[in-house]
Design a protein around this motif. Structure first.
Motif, mmCIF file in Angstrom:
data_model
loop_
_atom_site.group_PDB
_atom_site.id
_atom_site.type_symbol
_atom_site.label_atom_id
_atom_site.label_comp_id
_atom_site.label_asym_id
_atom_site.label_seq_id
_atom_site.Cartn_x
_atom_site.Cartn_y
_atom_site.Cartn_z
ATOM 1 N N LEU A 145 0.815 -1.216 0.000
ATOM 2 C CA LEU A 145 0.000 0.000 0.000
ATOM 3 C C LEU A 145 0.851 1.269 0.000
ATOM 4 N N LYS A 146 2.015 1.216 0.631
ATOM 5 C CA LYS A 146 2.901 2.390 0.658
ATOM 6 C C LYS A 146 3.331 2.800 -0.746
ATOM 7 N N SER A 147 3.512 1.815 -1.608
ATOM 8 C CA SER A 147 4.060 2.109 -2.932
ATOM 9 C C SER A 147 3.008 2.149 -4.043
ATOM 10 N N MET A 148 1.737 1.981 -3.695
ATOM 11 C CA MET A 148 0.698 1.913 -4.736
ATOM 12 C C MET A 148 -0.394 2.941 -4.518
ATOM 13 N N ASP A 149 -0.739 3.643 -5.581
ATOM 14 C CA ASP A 149 -1.906 4.518 -5.582
ATOM 15 C C ASP A 149 -2.928 4.060 -6.611
ATOM 16 N N ASN A 150 -2.551 3.084 -7.442
ATOM 17 C CA ASN A 150 -3.487 2.551 -8.430
ATOM 18 C C ASN A 150 -3.106 1.112 -8.734
ATOM 19 N N GLY A 151 -4.059 0.399 -9.275
ATOM 20 C CA GLY A 151 -3.852 -1.006 -9.583
ATOM 21 C C GLY A 151 -4.761 -1.878 -8.742
ATOM 22 N N ILE A 152 -4.375 -3.137 -8.617
ATOM 23 C CA ILE A 152 -5.183 -4.116 -7.893
ATOM 24 C C ILE A 152 -4.294 -4.897 -6.944
ATOM 25 N N ILE A 153 -4.750 -5.010 -5.719
ATOM 26 C CA ILE A 153 -4.084 -5.855 -4.727
ATOM 27 C C ILE A 153 -5.070 -6.945 -4.329
ATOM 28 N N VAL A 154 -4.645 -8.192 -4.427
ATOM 29 C CA VAL A 154 -5.439 -9.313 -3.931
ATOM 30 C C VAL A 154 -4.840 -9.710 -2.588
ATOM 31 N N VAL A 155 -5.656 -9.602 -1.549
ATOM 32 C CA VAL A 155 -5.227 -9.919 -0.191
ATOM 33 C C VAL A 155 -5.755 -11.299 0.166
ATOM 34 N N LYS A 156 -4.868 -12.234 0.391
ATOM 35 C CA LYS A 156 -5.270 -13.574 0.815
ATOM 36 C C LYS A 156 -5.532 -13.533 2.320
ATOM 37 N N ALA A 157 -6.742 -13.900 2.705
ATOM 38 C CA ALA A 157 -7.151 -13.833 4.107
ATOM 39 C C ALA A 157 -7.868 -15.123 4.500
ATOM 40 N N GLU A 158 -7.985 -15.317 5.801
ATOM 41 C CA GLU A 158 -8.735 -16.462 6.317
ATOM 42 C C GLU A 158 -10.218 -16.112 6.319
ATOM 43 N N PRO A 159 -11.087 -17.116 6.164
ATOM 44 C CA PRO A 159 -12.510 -16.820 6.308
ATOM 45 C C PRO A 159 -12.824 -16.474 7.758
ATOM 46 N N GLY A 160 -13.877 -15.732 7.949
ATOM 47 C CA GLY A 160 -14.318 -15.384 9.300
ATOM 48 C C GLY A 160 -14.668 -13.922 9.413
ATOM 49 N N ASN A 161 -15.566 -13.651 10.335
ATOM 50 C CA ASN A 161 -16.073 -12.309 10.563
ATOM 51 C C ASN A 161 -15.824 -11.893 12.007
ATOM 52 N N THR A 162 -15.738 -10.591 12.230
ATOM 53 C CA THR A 162 -15.732 -10.080 13.598
ATOM 54 C C THR A 162 -17.182 -9.900 14.038
ATOM 55 N N ASP A 163 -17.363 -9.504 15.264
ATOM 56 C CA ASP A 163 -18.705 -9.231 15.795
ATOM 57 C C ASP A 163 -19.042 -7.756 15.676
ATOM 58 N N ALA A 164 -18.675 -7.141 14.573
ATOM 59 C CA ALA A 164 -18.925 -5.713 14.383
ATOM 60 C C ALA A 164 -20.426 -5.441 14.424
ATOM 61 N N PRO A 165 -20.812 -4.377 15.113
ATOM 62 C CA PRO A 165 -22.242 -4.054 15.201
ATOM 63 C C PRO A 165 -22.775 -3.483 13.890
ATOM 64 N N VAL A 166 -24.085 -3.488 13.779
ATOM 65 C CA VAL A 166 -24.764 -2.904 12.632
ATOM 66 C C VAL A 166 -24.440 -1.412 12.573
ATOM 67 N N ILE A 167 -24.253 -0.894 11.375
ATOM 68 C CA ILE A 167 -23.999 0.537 11.194
ATOM 69 C C ILE A 167 -25.257 1.298 11.603
ATOM 70 N N GLY A 168 -25.102 2.271 12.482
ATOM 71 C CA GLY A 168 -26.238 2.975 13.052
ATOM 72 C C GLY A 168 -26.737 4.153 12.228
ATOM 73 N N MET A 169 -26.317 4.260 10.978
ATOM 74 C CA MET A 169 -26.781 5.353 10.116
ATOM 75 C C MET A 169 -27.743 4.798 9.077
ATOM 76 N N ALA A 170 -28.719 5.592 8.734
ATOM 77 C CA ALA A 170 -29.620 5.217 7.645
ATOM 78 C C ALA A 170 -28.871 5.314 6.323
ATOM 79 N N PRO A 171 -29.258 4.519 5.341
ATOM 80 C CA PRO A 171 -28.591 4.593 4.036
ATOM 81 C C PRO A 171 -28.562 6.013 3.472
ATOM 82 N N GLU A 172 -29.626 6.765 3.667
ATOM 83 C CA GLU A 172 -29.673 8.141 3.166
ATOM 84 C C GLU A 172 -28.609 9.007 3.826
ATOM 85 N N ALA A 173 -28.375 8.785 5.112
ATOM 86 C CA ALA A 173 -27.352 9.559 5.837
ATOM 87 C C ALA A 173 -25.949 9.193 5.357
#
Length: 187
Positions: A145-173
């Protein structure tokens, strides 16, 4: 690497460069919101497969702004044509980061084709994209990321989610604050 590790690094890059940041549908948006909510963020609450296209549209319409889109492997598989259009247009201000965890994370971690035999970096190159990189650690992502401002980076990651809460803003907001920010010149 976990997806949240990638989101943290991408959000840091967006903050440093005052980039507009498009988040992928569902849980990744909730994770981005929890990790680094800022007016530069656009949270996709629907439209699976379109974060890369929305990012491209912004990059083409706002050439003076840096644009970063976070997309997932499932979403890119759903809209692979965006990779060809990104290559054709090749905007200098657009960075697409594909977090490939081999799963449809927002719907229960069902496997995607990338878990077995589809290589999104090779697909992106085959579509004509010249700058395509693959990373698999937070450190290698940070360095890339330090050396790129354009292009495509494919990040290999493990499956899984955090327990992030629902976004408290309406779509319009979400839309209004993002449009207000994107209409201002970057710093």
């Amino acid at each position: 690497m976990k997806r949240i590790d990638a989101i943290n690094e991408i959000a840091a890059k967006a903050q440093e460069t005052d980039a507009l940041l498009i988040g992928n549908i569902g849980i990744p948006c909730k994770e981005l919101h929890q990790a680094c909510d800022m007016v530069n963020n656009f949270y996709m609450l629907g439209s699976m497969g379109l974060a890369s296209s929305i990012g491209l549209g912004l990059a083409l319409s706002l050439p003076e702004r840096k644009i970063i889109a976070i997309d997932g492997d499932g979403s890119v598989l759903m809209n692979m044509g965006s990779l060809a259009t990104i290559a054709w247009q090749a905007p200098e201000n657009y960075l697409l980061v594909i977090v490939d965890n081999g799963a449809y994370g927002s719907t229960g971690n069902q496997p995607t084709a990338t878990l077995k035999n589809t290589d999104l970096a090779e697909v992106a190159k085959g579509a004509g994209n010249k700058k395509v990189y693959v990373v698999d650690t937070p450190e290698s992502l940070k360095e890339t990321l330090k050396s790129m401002d354009n292009g495509i980076i494919v990040v290999k990651a493990e499956p899984g989610n955090t327990d992030a809460p629902v976004i408290g803003m309406a779509p319009e907001a979400i839309l209004k604050r993002f449009m207000d920010k994107s209409s201002q010149p970057s710093r």
